[in-house]
Structures are given as structure tokens and as C-alpha cells.
Write a protein that holds these residues in place. Sequence first.
Motif, mmCIF file in Angstrom:
data_model
loop_
_atom_site.group_PDB
_atom_site.id
_atom_site.type_symbol
_atom_site.label_atom_id
_atom_site.label_comp_id
_atom_site.label_asym_id
_atom_site.label_seq_id
_atom_site.Cartn_x
_atom_site.Cartn_y
_atom_site.Cartn_z
ATOM 1 N N THR A 154 0.824 -1.217 0.000
ATOM 2 C CA THR A 154 0.000 0.000 0.000
ATOM 3 C C THR A 154 0.847 1.251 0.000
ATOM 4 O OG1 THR A 154 -0.121 -0.053 2.416
ATOM 5 C CG2 THR A 154 -1.886 -1.163 1.212
ATOM 6 N N THR A 155 2.161 1.095 0.025
ATOM 7 C CA THR A 155 3.082 2.229 0.073
ATOM 8 C C THR A 155 3.950 2.229 -1.165
ATOM 9 O OG1 THR A 155 3.144 2.041 2.459
ATOM 10 C CG2 THR A 155 4.860 3.378 1.437
ATOM 11 N N PRO A 192 6.998 3.769 5.386
ATOM 12 C CA PRO A 192 5.632 3.714 5.915
ATOM 13 C C PRO A 192 5.539 4.435 7.254
ATOM 14 C CG PRO A 192 6.740 1.604 6.213
ATOM 15 C CD PRO A 192 7.650 2.448 5.369
ATOM 16 N N GLU A 193 4.367 5.015 7.510
ATOM 17 C CA GLU A 193 4.157 5.713 8.770
ATOM 18 C C GLU A 193 4.058 4.704 9.906
ATOM 19 O OE1 GLU A 193 0.773 8.180 8.557
ATOM 20 O OE2 GLU A 193 1.667 9.626 7.179
ATOM 21 N N PRO A 194 4.710 4.988 11.064
ATOM 22 C CA PRO A 194 4.542 4.104 12.221
ATOM 23 C C PRO A 194 3.078 4.069 12.631
ATOM 24 C CG PRO A 194 6.352 5.678 12.540
ATOM 25 C CD PRO A 194 5.618 6.102 11.327
ATOM 26 N N GLU A 195 2.658 2.938 13.198
ATOM 27 C CA GLU A 195 1.266 2.784 13.585
ATOM 28 C C GLU A 195 0.876 3.819 14.635
ATOM 29 O OE1 GLU A 195 -1.711 -0.721 15.270
ATOM 30 O OE2 GLU A 195 0.419 -1.123 14.913
ATOM 31 N N GLY A 196 -0.252 4.484 14.411
ATOM 32 C CA GLY A 196 -0.744 5.466 15.363
ATOM 33 C C GLY A 196 -0.045 6.805 15.287
ATOM 34 N N ARG A 197 0.825 6.984 14.292
ATOM 35 C CA ARG A 197 1.559 8.236 14.170
ATOM 36 C C ARG A 197 1.340 8.831 12.779
ATOM 37 N NH1 ARG A 197 4.136 8.574 18.688
ATOM 38 N NH2 ARG A 197 5.267 10.465 18.169
ATOM 39 N N TYR A 233 7.685 12.499 13.134
ATOM 40 C CA TYR A 233 6.362 11.933 13.363
ATOM 41 C C TYR A 233 5.800 12.349 14.719
ATOM 42 C CZ TYR A 233 7.271 8.863 9.398
ATOM 43 O OH TYR A 233 7.545 8.383 8.149
ATOM 44 N N SER A 258 2.075 11.637 17.327
ATOM 45 C CA SER A 258 0.929 10.743 17.492
ATOM 46 C C SER A 258 -0.327 11.388 16.905
ATOM 47 C CB SER A 258 0.719 10.427 18.976
ATOM 48 O OG SER A 258 0.326 11.591 19.678
ATOM 49 N N ARG A 259 -1.178 10.566 16.361
ATOM 50 C CA ARG A 259 -2.427 11.079 15.810
ATOM 51 C C ARG A 259 -3.310 11.676 16.905
ATOM 52 N NH1 ARG A 259 -3.886 10.051 10.671
ATOM 53 N NH2 ARG A 259 -2.473 8.742 9.455
#
Length: 228
Positions: A8-9, A15-20, A199, A201-202
Motif C-alpha cells: 500500500t506504500t 511507511p508511517e509508524p502505527e498510530g503516528r 512523526y 501521534s495522531r
Amino acid sequence: MRSTAGSTTPTGTRPEPEGRIRRFTTAERLVHRATGYLMLLCLVTAACLYLGPLAQLVGRRHLMVTVHEWSGISLPLPFLLGFLSPAFRADLRRLNRFAVYDRQWLRAVRGRRTSPEARPAGKFNAGQKLYAGWIAGAVLVMMFTGLLMWFMGLLPFISRTSAIFVHDILAWAITFVLIGHLRRAFEDPEARLGMRTGYVSRSWARRYHSRWLGEEPEGDGPADRHMT
């Protein structure tokens, strides 16, 4: 370059870290870091030149003058190189655009309302936009007055005494504003992490920069990710 099947990238991107979420590219962080180092050099060498006890302790006045002059004249260089990055140019447009919610942010500051809901912000809040504009203008004035002191015959109708006065007063103003900037940075570990790693956090972005998440992905496409 195309991504492989099941990916998907785009190939070659990180790729973006999860949750960030990506806040700054490597190019943007390098511009900020280089500008900060040059500004620190200017302030430290200025202190060694103008504060008597420190000047006596350090000595080597000619070296301090040379480092101060060249670090000052080099201050715009990282900014100019930053124009090679599409993400940097996109963030400059953001900083130069004052939205309706930025006025709400300023009203909340005047009213001492500290809740994130009272202070809506895009990628940059109104305070950061004002700081960026002020520091950019201050650096230009410092360079202009510094050149007048360096090349005394550059503009004969402006006295060297006047240039020194403006240069010194503005140097103190910059010092106090930078102390405030650093204080705010130390109060927000997530913002520092974003400048250090790129990065955040969301959840932090959603809480303090909610309008940023709703913006069009201007300057955040694959072309910007390649600028790392």
C-alpha cells in the motif's frame, strides 16, 4: 516507481509508524536544525563580545568577531536551500496564511483559556505563525544592520552608531523571544519528538492541531516523502 503487489506504500517511501502521522520531512528538520545552530552561534559569540566578564574569560576577540559575522551572514542559507523541498514550501504557505480559527486561538490566549477546544489550530497555531513571521523579519534587520557595521561605507547616510543601537536592541529582543520559544518547546515533548523524528501521534495532532488533520494533503504526497 510502482509498489509491488500487495503493498500500500509506493516503493522507496517509508511507511508511517502505527498510530503516528508525518509532521516534518527530513529536509524540513534539517532546515530547522541548521538555522538553530547558526542562531546559537550568533548569540554565543555576541555574548562573548558584549558581556565583559565573558569576553575576558574567552578572549580571542578577533575569532569571536569572525565567527559572529559569518554565522550571521549564513543564517538565511538553510531557509533558501529549504525551497528545494516541496514540503518546506507547502509549510511556508501554511505559515503565511491566517485563518479564521487563528483569530479564535489568539482570543483564547488573551482570555487565558487553555483548553485545546478553545484554541483550534491547523498544522501551525497562530502563535507559531506570528513567531515565524517575527523572527524572519528580525533576522533580516539584524543582517542589514550587521552589514552596515561590517562595511561602514555601505550607506554613508546611516551612521554606524544608529546601526549598532538597532542591532543591540534587536539582539536582546531575539534572545528573550527565543527563550520563550524554547520554553514552549520543553513544555511539549510530543512537539519536540515531531521535530526530532518527523512523526507525532495522531491523538496529539487531533487534540492540538485538529484543523490540520482535516486539511487537504498539501505537500504530503509521495513527492515529499522522497525528500528524506
